[in-house]
Design a protein around this motif. Structure first.
Motif: not given
Length: 747
Positions: A605-610, A631-633
């Motif tokens: 439910v928590f995604t990220w990119s860098l 992102g969090y959903r």
């Protein structure tokens, strides 16, 4: 002498490329012909509710035993799926039973339509109603019931901006989730009389990090690849749609005020209409009168440090169906036609498009658009005509022709006392031909194209020749591309950021697959060298790029890269696109840089990119860039995300130190799969602007919407309003009665 040698070499290369193109394109054997699903009329009424007690489903044939695509394509899927299909005189029905394994949890972003494939548990299917392995339609849903639909082109690309009428329902159980849908035959294009369509079914299961398909697809290709479809075999030709005319009127009202100019509030009241008229089951006429596109989602801004114009994709519904016939001619930076040029600086009065299939081998597209004049800038009314024809050759290749004409209407500046000097051209025309290669197994793809422009007063050096050849397997991706663009080539209705150059671009990438099962699924290097020469064969730009990528079994990805750049400026350029101070034409610049990219696993439910970039820049300067997204959903109703980019540019005087922040939080609330509320905020330090856009959408009937859109623009410092607007728009798609009983869908 050397230029003559180059031209001869180019001709020889073209001959070699043509030889490769025709030799690899000639095979006509469909790869997955043995995978067949037989479809029969529904033996009972079907209610679209995510359940399957109907006798029609018990009697339908089942497609099962799906094959894994990712993480590896060498076995059957661990998480299985079953699909059934049926039809009646009006609709195509589908039932998908998506079994769960292990975790009972599913992952979705929200209930918003046309979701991101990789971030959602979903089921999609791809249909090729002409069995040409090139064009078609895609429909599906995620595990919470959000719909997905799009047109397919180039053998595996899906344009999700396309929207049409159909119904679906999803229901979740402990051991499975079930999707039911009904698609009116009037919503798709197909050839009357044929009894075999290309089809494939795709499943993305995030808890198990698995992507699968009914007809097996090699892992290096998307599951949407039409080269690997099986066959939907009809017991009789599908029913031809009856008279199919769709009327899509809209009513609009709103208020806006330009605080920056100090003008009074402006009320807007408007109305217009689109229409879709089926000229048979595979050819469509689109009409529009006084269109308004104010409800279209905002473009996502980026910090522009490029020397050339940025490209933003078309999102307006009118231009999308069969849009590849018009907009995919050429390359991403070499397009003779770009539909966003129409209506960009002047309102559209009316327009018409004819597009679709004549038969299995021929596709056509013709467009005529008329814009209004703009008194403030003396822009005359203009007429835009685009015509395209495409002929299939061999198994999946085609030859296309295009003609583009932009004509100023009643433009006589010599009679204008205010603007007596011509500012706009009387006309601009482009003609072109291209050969698109796609081998039967999709391993070989490529293009060879020629373009010529016609502009008043220009008679020489106004042509383009370009092409590429690409070879893709599980382990190798090899590409050679070249472009020759004349200095006078002019595409006023296209997207051609630069001209007067010769470009060469070889690329290579290789994948290694660890023998032992571990965290890393594959890894390998990738190399690219891009060089630009002027027409005297003097090098003006080049970039050497070397990277290394690691793809992990949980679908996260990490790569690192280094690059070296060399630039001789052909035009004055402000390296900040902000201060207005420019580097001189002919100045030489060299620098090296390195960076990294990371994308987290989607099954969370928590995604990220860098993404990072460090190193040199113009004028012996330095540039640092960090771009991140989080992102969090709160499944399935709320999706929160923030995109942020920071650039630090160190240059000698007069630029000195400049920093640019670009921050874009987005709040997406989907109360149901028909009611959405989105707020998008973008702070762009380079443009000194803060934008707030809030959009409410209620899809009260299939393809019919109520929009309420609020837009605000501010100066960040001091915090002052620049302009704001509030809009209400109502659209209604009239032609098909849609009810809960899908067998009642009638034209």
């Amino acid at each position: 002498m050397f230029l003559t040698s180059l031209k001869l070499s180019a001709r020889q290369c073209a001959g070699l490329v043509l030889g490769i193109f025709f030799s690899v394109g000639a095979s006509a054997q469909k790869k997955n012909e043995a995978y067949q699903l037989h479809i029969f009329p529904a033996t009972s009424a079907i209610t679209i509710d995510g359940e399957s007690p109907e006798q029609a489903w018990a009697d339908a044939e089942t497609a099962k035993d799906f094959y894994m695509i990712l993480p590896m394509d060498t076995s059957q899927a661990n998480v299985q799926t079953e699909v059934k299909m049926a039809y009646n005189k009006n609709n195509l029905f589908l039932l998908a039973i998506c079994y769960k394994k292990g975790s009972k949890t599913y992952f979705v972003e929200s209930l918003r339509r046309d979701f991101s494939f990789g971030k959602n548990d979903n089921f999609l299917f791809f249909i090729d109603p002409f069995n040409d392995q090139t064009n078609g339609f895609s429909f599906g849903a995620n595990a919470a019931g959000a719909q997905w639909d799009g047109t397919m082109y180039n053998g595996g690309n899906v344009d999700l901006n396309w929207d049409n009428k159909w119904v679906s329902a999803v229901k979740n159980y402990d051991d499975r989730w079930v999707l039911e849908m009904a698609i009116p035959f009037s919503s798709i294009r197909f050839k009357e009389g044929i009894t075999s369509w290309g089809i494939n079914f795709s499943r993305n299961d995030l808890p198990n990090s698995e992507k699968s398909a009914w007809a097996p697809v090699p892992r290096q290709f998307p599951s949407a690849s039409l080269a690997y479809t099986g066959s939907l075999v009809w017991d009789a030709p599908p029913p031809a749609p009856k008279a199919n005319i769709s009327m899509i009127p809209f009513l609009l009202t709103g208020i806006s005020k330009n605080h920056e100019a100090g003008s009074n509030s402006q009320w807007k009241r408007d109305a217009g209409m689109d229409a879709k008229i089926a000229l048979g089951s595979s050819l469509n006429l689109d009409l529009t009168v006084n269109p308004d596109f104010s409800q279209v989602e905002l473009d996502q801004q980026i910090t522009n440090l490029d020397r050339f114009e940025l490209f933003y994709p078309e999102k307006r519904q009118f231009f999308l169906e069969n849009g590849d016939l018009f907009g995919n001619f050429g390359y991403s930076t070499l397009r003779p036609f770009f539909s966003r040029r129409i209506g960009l600086v002047a309102p559209i009065n009316f327009g018409a498009r004819v597009s679709g299939k004549l038969n299995k081998n021929w596709r056509i597209g013709a467009m005529d658009m008329q814009t209004a004049s703009v008194g403030k800038t003396a822009l005359p009314a203009q007429n835009f005509v685009v015509a395209s024809i495409q002929r299939k050759v061999f198994s999946r290749s085609n030859i296309s022709f295009i003609f583009v004409n932009k004509q100023s209407v009643n433009y006589h500046p010599e009679k204008d006392s205010v603007f007596p000097v011509p500012v706009y051209s009387q006309y601009n025309r482009n003609v072109g031909v291209e050969y698109n290669l796609a081998s039967s197994n999709n391993f070989w793809t490529g293009k060879l194209m020629f373009l010529k422009s016609f502009t008043p007063g220009v008679k020489t050096d106004d042509w383009v020749q370009a092409g590429h050849i690409q070879y893709t397997t599980r382990s190798w991706n090899l590409l050679w591309q070249q472009e020759i663009v004349g200095k006078n080539y002019n595409a006023e209705v296209g997207y051609v950021p630069r001209n007067g150059y010769i470009k060469l671009n070889p690329q290579a990438a290789h994948n290694f697959f660890p023998k032992r099962k571990g965290a890393v699924l594959l890894h390998g290097p990738r190399f690219s060298y891009t060089v630009y020469n002027d027409q005297r064969l003097k090098r003006t730009d080049d970039e050497a790029f070397l990277g290394y990528v690691l793809n992990f079994r949980n679908q996260s990805m990490l790569d690192a890269w280094v690059a070296h750049n060399y630039v001789i400026l052909q035009q004055p350029f402000d390296p900040t696109n902000y201060t207005k101070d420019t580097l001189t034409r002919g100045s030489i610049h060299r620098w090296s840089a390195w960076g990294t990219d990371y994308i987290s696993k989607p099954k969370s439910v928590f995604t990220w990119s860098l993404s990072t970039r460090f190193g040199g820049y113009f004028q012996n300067g330095k540039r640092q860039n960090v771009t991140a997204s989080v992102g969090y959903r709160f499944q399935p109703y709320v999706s929160l995300s923030v995109n942020a980019s920071y650039n630090r540019i160190e240059l000698p005087a007069p630029w000195n130190l400049n920093t640019f922040w670009l921050v874009g939080p987005k709040f997406d609330f989907t109360f149901t799969n028909k009611i959405y509320f989105t707020t998008f905020i973008q702070y762009n330090e380079q443009q000194d602007n803060l934008n707030v856009n809030a959009r409410f959408q209620w899809r009260y009937k299939p393809a019919s919407d109520l929009f309420i859109v609020y837009t605000d623009n501010y100066y960040p410092s001091p915090f002052l309003v620049r302009n704001r607007a509030l809009l209400l728009k109502l659209t209604y798609w009239w032609n098909t009665k849609v009810g809960k009983k899908a067998d009642k869908l009638i034209p």
